[in-house]
Each structure stands twice: as C-alpha cells, then as structure tokens.
Design a protein around this motif. Structure first.
Motif, PDB file in Angstrom:
ATOM      1  N   GLY A 194       0.642  -1.288   0.011  1.00 17.90           N
ATOM      2  CA  GLY A 194      -0.130   0.144   0.252  1.00 17.90           C
ATOM      3  C   GLY A 194       0.850   1.272  -0.061  1.00 17.90           C
ATOM      4  N   ALA A 195       0.378   2.462  -0.347  1.00 16.66           N
ATOM      5  CA  ALA A 195       0.932   3.634  -0.574  1.00 16.66           C
ATOM      6  C   ALA A 195       0.112   4.783   0.099  1.00 16.66           C
ATOM      7  N   GLY A 196       0.541   5.840   0.708  1.00 18.23           N
ATOM      8  CA  GLY A 196      -0.572   6.693   1.543  1.00 18.23           C
ATOM      9  C   GLY A 196       0.305   7.807   1.282  1.00 18.23           C
ATOM     10  N   THR A 197      -0.380   8.887   0.722  1.00 20.95           N
ATOM     11  CA  THR A 197       0.301  10.299   0.680  1.00 20.95           C
ATOM     12  C   THR A 197      -0.554  11.442   1.419  1.00 20.95           C
ATOM     13  N   VAL A 198       0.136  12.423   2.058  1.00 29.03           N
ATOM     14  CA  VAL A 198      -0.391  13.327   2.903  1.00 29.03           C
ATOM     15  C   VAL A 198       0.345  14.632   2.498  1.00 29.03           C
ATOM     16  N   SER A 199      -0.349  15.911   2.253  1.00 28.51           N
ATOM     17  CA  SER A 199      -0.042  17.248   2.099  1.00 28.51           C
ATOM     18  C   SER A 199      -0.353  18.106   3.021  1.00 28.51           C
ATOM     19  N   MET A 200       0.791  19.032   3.475  1.00 25.61           N
ATOM     20  CA  MET A 200       0.477  20.022   4.411  1.00 25.61           C
ATOM     21  C   MET A 200       1.169  21.171   4.525  1.00 25.61           C
ATOM     22  N   ALA A 256      -1.216   3.911   4.172  1.00 22.39           N
ATOM     23  CA  ALA A 256      -0.429   2.945   3.313  1.00 22.39           C
ATOM     24  C   ALA A 256      -0.947   1.543   3.604  1.00 22.39           C
ATOM     25  N   VAL A 257      -1.179   1.435   4.886  1.00 23.03           N
ATOM     26  CA  VAL A 257      -1.697   0.063   5.669  1.00 23.03           C
ATOM     27  C   VAL A 257      -3.062  -0.402   5.341  1.00 23.03           C
ATOM     28  N   THR A 258      -3.799   0.487   5.562  1.00 27.64           N
ATOM     29  CA  THR A 258      -5.458   0.518   5.360  1.00 27.64           C
ATOM     30  C   THR A 258      -5.784   0.395   3.937  1.00 27.64           C
ATOM     31  N   GLU A 259      -5.104   1.069   3.015  1.00 31.16           N
ATOM     32  CA  GLU A 259      -5.621   1.162   1.727  1.00 31.16           C
ATOM     33  C   GLU A 259      -4.653   0.288   0.793  1.00 31.16           C
ATOM     34  N   ARG A 260      -4.075  -0.713   1.535  1.00 36.67           N
ATOM     35  CA  ARG A 260      -3.186  -1.524   0.648  1.00 36.67           C
ATOM     36  C   ARG A 260      -3.919  -2.522  -0.342  1.00 36.67           C
ATOM     37  N   LYS A 261      -3.409  -2.324  -1.389  1.00 36.45           N
ATOM     38  CA  LYS A 261      -4.069  -3.302  -2.564  1.00 36.45           C
ATOM     39  C   LYS A 261      -3.427  -4.688  -2.728  1.00 36.45           C
ATOM     40  N   ASP A 262      -4.088  -5.358  -3.579  1.00 41.04           N
ATOM     41  CA  ASP A 262      -3.483  -6.845  -3.661  1.00 41.04           C
ATOM     42  C   ASP A 262      -2.211  -6.903  -4.406  1.00 41.04           C
ATOM     43  N   GLN A 263      -1.733  -5.935  -4.801  1.00 41.65           N
ATOM     44  CA  GLN A 263      -0.489  -5.686  -5.665  1.00 41.65           C
ATOM     45  C   GLN A 263       0.348  -4.642  -5.368  1.00 41.65           C
ATOM     46  N   LYS A 264       1.702  -4.714  -4.707  1.00 39.33           N
ATOM     47  CA  LYS A 264       2.364  -3.464  -4.363  1.00 39.33           C
ATOM     48  C   LYS A 264       2.273  -2.421  -5.771  1.00 39.33           C
ATOM     49  N   PRO A 265       2.177  -1.209  -5.085  1.00 39.95           N
ATOM     50  CA  PRO A 265       2.125   0.015  -6.304  1.00 39.95           C
ATOM     51  C   PRO A 265       3.457  -0.040  -7.315  1.00 39.95           C
ATOM     52  N   GLN A 266       3.137   0.141  -8.226  1.00 41.80           N
ATOM     53  CA  GLN A 266       4.325  -0.204  -9.361  1.00 41.80           C
ATOM     54  C   GLN A 266       5.124   1.337  -9.292  1.00 41.80           C
ATOM     55  N   ASP A 267       6.243   1.145  -8.967  1.00 36.83           N
ATOM     56  CA  ASP A 267       7.324   2.260  -8.831  1.00 36.83           C
ATOM     57  C   ASP A 267       8.251   2.048  -9.690  1.00 36.83           C
ATOM     58  N   PHE A 268       8.633   2.978 -10.660  1.00 36.35           N
ATOM     59  CA  PHE A 268       9.768   2.844 -11.314  1.00 36.35           C
ATOM     60  C   PHE A 268      11.076   3.513 -10.858  1.00 36.35           C
ATOM     61  N   PRO A 269      12.246   3.011 -11.169  1.00 33.41           N
ATOM     62  CA  PRO A 269      13.322   3.789 -10.705  1.00 33.41           C
ATOM     63  C   PRO A 269      13.480   5.236 -11.707  1.00 33.41           C
ATOM     64  N   VAL A 270      13.644   6.220 -10.896  1.00 36.97           N
ATOM     65  CA  VAL A 270      13.883   7.483 -11.355  1.00 36.97           C
ATOM     66  C   VAL A 270      15.059   8.068 -11.579  1.00 36.97           C
ATOM     67  N   GLU A 271      15.560   8.593 -12.860  1.00 32.56           N
ATOM     68  CA  GLU A 271      16.828   9.131 -13.237  1.00 32.56           C
ATOM     69  C   GLU A 271      16.799  10.416 -12.792  1.00 32.56           C
ATOM     70  N   LEU A 272      17.275  11.037 -11.679  1.00 33.99           N
ATOM     71  CA  LEU A 272      17.174  12.130 -11.172  1.00 33.99           C
ATOM     72  C   LEU A 272      18.409  13.146 -12.107  1.00 33.99           C
ATOM     73  N   PRO A 273      18.235  14.511 -12.544  1.00 37.40           N
ATOM     74  CA  PRO A 273      19.416  15.117 -13.055  1.00 37.40           C
ATOM     75  C   PRO A 273      20.296  15.297 -11.929  1.00 37.40           C
ATOM     76  N   GLU A 274      21.471  15.622 -12.082  1.00 37.55           N
ATOM     77  CA  GLU A 274      22.661  16.017 -11.103  1.00 37.55           C
ATOM     78  C   GLU A 274      22.107  17.637 -10.743  1.00 37.55           C
ATOM     79  N   ASN A 275      22.729  17.839  -9.352  1.00 36.57           N
ATOM     80  CA  ASN A 275      22.516  19.004  -8.973  1.00 36.57           C
ATOM     81  C   ASN A 275      23.316  19.890  -9.433  1.00 36.57           C
ATOM     82  N   ARG A 276      22.889  21.269  -9.846  1.00 33.50           N
ATOM     83  CA  ARG A 276      23.830  22.138 -10.704  1.00 33.50           C
ATOM     84  C   ARG A 276      24.337  23.135  -9.668  1.00 33.50           C
ATOM     85  N   ASP A 277      25.658  23.432  -9.891  1.00 35.09           N
ATOM     86  CA  ASP A 277      26.064  24.438  -8.937  1.00 35.09           C
ATOM     87  C   ASP A 277      25.536  25.936  -9.141  1.00 35.09           C
ATOM     88  N   SER A 278      25.075  26.008 -10.379  1.00 41.09           N
ATOM     89  CA  SER A 278      24.546  27.295 -10.971  1.00 41.09           C
ATOM     90  C   SER A 278      23.069  27.461 -11.583  1.00 41.09           C
TER      91      SER A 278
END
Length: 491
Positions: free
Chosen positions: A69-75, A94-116
């Motif tokens: 399961g996955a749970g998202t909260v914003s504030m 995340a626990v109470t709303e868990r589904k039969d299958q784990k949420p599909q998460d794909f590896p993310v290629e983040l850009p490198e932090n830039r100095d400028s």
C-alpha cells in the motif's frame, strides 16, 4: 527584504525532510517533497492602486509505501508535532488502503544538482521591493493622465524553492535534489476614458532586471493612441499579421501548453463522445492498435517546436521535477510531429523505456528574419493583430477556437497601415494557421500567465511536478485567409 528571508534555502528544506525521515517508522519507503514560495504583486485600475499583496507558504508532501500500500499526505505546517501527525496518517493510509499488488514504482533518473541556477534565478526578482512598484504605478499613471488616458496593470514577482528526497530501491541510493526559481510579470493596459481606443504591453521573464517598464508603458500608450476612432470593416477571410503575443495566445494556449492535446496516450486511444483527438490517426486493423499522427507531417515545413531545459532564454533549467529529466524534446521538426507527452508508467508499459515527458509547457518555435514592418510592406490588404482574448475551443478534433482581437487592430492596404479597425470575433484553428503561413518573423519572448494561487504554486512541489510557469518564445506570423467572423463594438 533579502531572498533568504522570504523563502528557505537548501539547508532549511532538507532539515524538514530529515525530520520526516526520522519520524517515519522505518518500515517501507518514504518519499518527501518540501517546497516554499513567496509571491508579491501590485495591481492598479483607472490610474489608482487597487490591491497589493505579499504572500508566503510551505508545502510538505509525504508519501509512505509499506508492503502493498501507499499513502500520501500534504500539509503546510513544518513543526515537529504536525510532521509526526502527517507521517502517521500517511502510514495509516498505506496500511489500510493497501491493494492486492504493490504499487508499481519505477526507478527515477534524477538530474544532477547544478552549482549554478543563473538561468532561472533572478536576484532582482527575488529581492524585489514592492515599494518600487508604487513608483512604477505613479510614473505610468502620470504619463497616462498627461495623455488624457487611463491605465490598469499589474506587477508580480514570485520566488520558489523545493527539495526532494527519493530512495531508489533498485540502485539502493538516496536521491536528493534541490532547486529554486523566480518569475516576474509586468502587464499594462491603456484606454481612452470614452472607450475610443485601447493599447497593451506586457512581458514575462525570470529576472525583473531585464524588464523595462518604460518600454512596456510606451507600447501600451502608443497603441492606444494609434487605435483611436476605429473604422468598421466587414468580416471575412483576410491576410493577418499576428504579432508574437497573438501567436502565443492562439497557438500556445490551445496547442502546446495544453496537456490533453499533447498527450500521447489520449492520441492513441479510441475517440470518445467529444470526437477524435486532434492527433488521432485511426485504427490499424493489422496491428489492432489505435494510431496517432506521430511521424506524419502536420504543419508547414518551416515550423519547428521544441522544449529544451538547457535553454537559458526559456528559463527552465534549474527546475526539473522529481520525475522529469533534462533531455531536450522536439515536438515538431520541419512540420513533422515527432513527440507527444507521456507519463513514466506509459513509457515503461508501452515504449519499453524509463522516462517521463510531461508538463513541459515552456517551448520555443522557430521563425524567420523578417520584422513586423517588413511583413506590412509586403501585404496588399490585411490586418495587423496585437493579441487575442477569451479563446475557447469549439471543436476538439480540429481545435477550432473562438476568440476576440484586443488592444489594437489595424487595416493594412498597399503595404501601409491605413486606419484602426473595430475589433473582430474570430474562429480559427492552430492547425489551419500553421499550415497556411506566408511569412515568419523574428521569435521573441511574450507575456504568459503565471501561476495564480497558492494551491497551484505548491502543486509544483508535489510528486508530479510542472514547470514553474510556461515561458514561450514564438515569432510573429503572416497567415493567409485568417477567419474574422463578426465585428464587435467592444474596444
């Protein structure tokens, strides 16, 4: 006030992220985005200031992934008790709303932090003192009164910072990214008190230091005076010279800045009740697939449209989202449709790739070398259009949209501006415009509507992040047989 006193920097934002990680139970995975913004603006009407505001806010988005399961909260609270409550609530979801299958998460290629981040950060914007906006209003209104005109307008500056934490389970690495951006807008409208004429000038830029308020005001006043006592001309199809702002109003908002239009999944799906998608080609019986127009010529061969995060004039370099890379995207090459937007899930499932191509609303369009004056010289009969307003799509398959000309419309005869003309209602499609081009001028940056409220601004810091605000660079266009459908009395 200095910029660091308005929005927090890297250290402050990551301290909040670390607090979230410390308060998490340890089970599963935690993704965190923390963003903050400051926005100040001054608006005036009829030569008098009507509103001035100065707003700041936080946005903390916590995503907990536990088992299946996955749970998202914003504030918008950052104290320890509020953070703890949000973490526990996300874990409970995340626990109470868990589904039969784990949420599909794909590896993310983040850009490198830039100095400028010089491309997207303007100190003049971040440190703008809105006492100075009062000076702009006073000088502008005094000039208007000297010319017996009235003005309305706005000065707006925004600065934004965001930090993102993501744990890549595939590489077992922590990804931390930080960015900050600024945005400034100036818009001035001048009108005759009896409604005999109207003119407008405006520009958007990362750095307010590059905005010349005197030039913008002069443009609005000059066009207002030039548009006085307009004549009535019968509607019909005419040659139209669209200034860059008019091109952005007609094409940018309806086509390239509209995500449903540029969405690949929608273009490759069976049409719904509203009719075919504008880039939908048809059903391929052999492949048993719905096809889009990717790879086909859809516009004039001189049309090229692209988004490049490393383009300093577009000012989108420093703000790359948690799941949006820094790769250049060419939407149209020599009139051929080369790319449409798609999310990472679509990329993995349908394209066998791990990339995201959404929310790239800033774009640049190729042009020519002609000036507006040279376009006018070569026009036997037609109109010069300053800009459009109230555009609304009438037909989803062709994107035909109705709208109104505004703030300056002039009749051209034998290569000269003959007189001002009463405004028209228009009905035209971006596809028709970009396939019926006669001439292209020098591209230039235009005024684009910025994010207007804290909800939209803070959404920038959410897991699905958009560009801070679209920056558009387009050329003026000379279009044949543009459809002006009816005259209107409004100035």
């Amino acid at each position: 006030m200095k910029s660091e006193d308005r929005i927090p920097g890297r250290g402050k934002l990551f301290s909040i992220i670390d607090k979230v990680l410390q308060l998490s139970s340890g089970e599963g995975r935690t993704d965190v985005t923390v963003s903050a913004y400051w926005q100040g603006n001054t608006r005036w009407f009829r030569n008098r200031i009507g509103m001035s505001s100065n707003r700041t806010d936080y946005r903390v988005t916590i995503r907990r992934i536990i088992d299946r399961g996955a749970g998202t909260v914003s504030m918008n609270q950052t104290d320890e008790q509020s953070v703890l409550s949000a973490v526990k609530f996300a874990e409970w979801k995340a626990v109470t709303e868990r589904k039969d299958q784990k949420p599909q998460d794909f590896p993310v290629e983040l850009p490198e932090n830039r100095d400028s981040d010089s491309y997207v950060w303007g100190e003049a914007t971040a440190n703008y003192d809105f006492i100075d906006s009062g000076k702009i209003v006073r000088i502008t209104c005094q000039r208007a009164e000297d010319l017996d005109l009235i003005t309305a307008g706005s000065v707006e500056c925004t600065s934004f910072s965001a930090a993102y934490y993501f744990y890549d389970e595939t590489t077992r690495k922590e990804n931390r990214n930080f960015t900050r951006v600024t945005r400034s807008d100036l818009s001035i409208t001048a009108r005759h008190p009896q409604g005999l004429g109207s003119g407008w000038g405006g520009i958007s830029d990362v750095d307010f230091a590059r905005i010349n308020e005197e030039t913008i005001a002069s443009k609005a006043f000059d066009r207002c005076l030039a548009s006085m006592n307009p004549v009535r001309v019968e509607p019909g199809r005419y040659t139209a010279i669209l200034e860059s702002q008019a091109v952005a109003d007609m094409i940018g908002k309806l086509l390239f800045a509209s995500e449903p239009v540029m969405d690949r999944a929608s273009a490759e799906w069976q049409p719904g009740a509203r009719g075919p998608h504008p880039f939908y080609l048809g059903y391929d019986e052999a492949a048993r697939l719905h096809r889009s127009k990717l790879g086909l010529k859809v516009f004039d061969a001189r049309v090229n449209v692209w988004h490049d995060p490393l383009d300093p004039e577009l000012g989108v370099t420093g703000f790359t989202a948690s799941d949006v890379g820094i790769k250049k995207v060419s939407y149209v090459e020599n009139g051929v449709l080369r790319s449409l937007s798609y999310e990472r899930r679509y990329s993995v499932n349908r394209l066998e790739a791990n990339e995201n191509n959404v929310h790239r609303m800033s774009f640049r369009m190729s042009g020519g070398s002609l000036t507006i004056e040279e376009m006018i010289d070569s026009t036997e009969r037609g109109f010069l259009v300053t800009r459009f307003s109230d555009g609304s799509i009438s037909d989803s398959s062709s994107l035909a949209a109705s709208g109104l000309t505004r703030d300056g419309l002039w009749l051209i005869e034998n290569g000269k501006i003959k007189s001002a003309v009463r405004n028209f209602r228009t009905l035209e499609s971006p596809f028709f415009i970009l396939n019926n081009l006669d001439q292209l001028g020098l591209p230039e940056k235009v005024f684009t509507k910025t994010v207007q409220n804290s909800t939209d601004i803070n959404r920038i810091g959410a897991l699905y992040t958009k560009n801070f605000a679209p920056q558009i660079i387009v050329p003026p266009l000379k279009v044949l047989d543009f459809s002006f459908t009816a005259t209107i009395d409004a100035v």
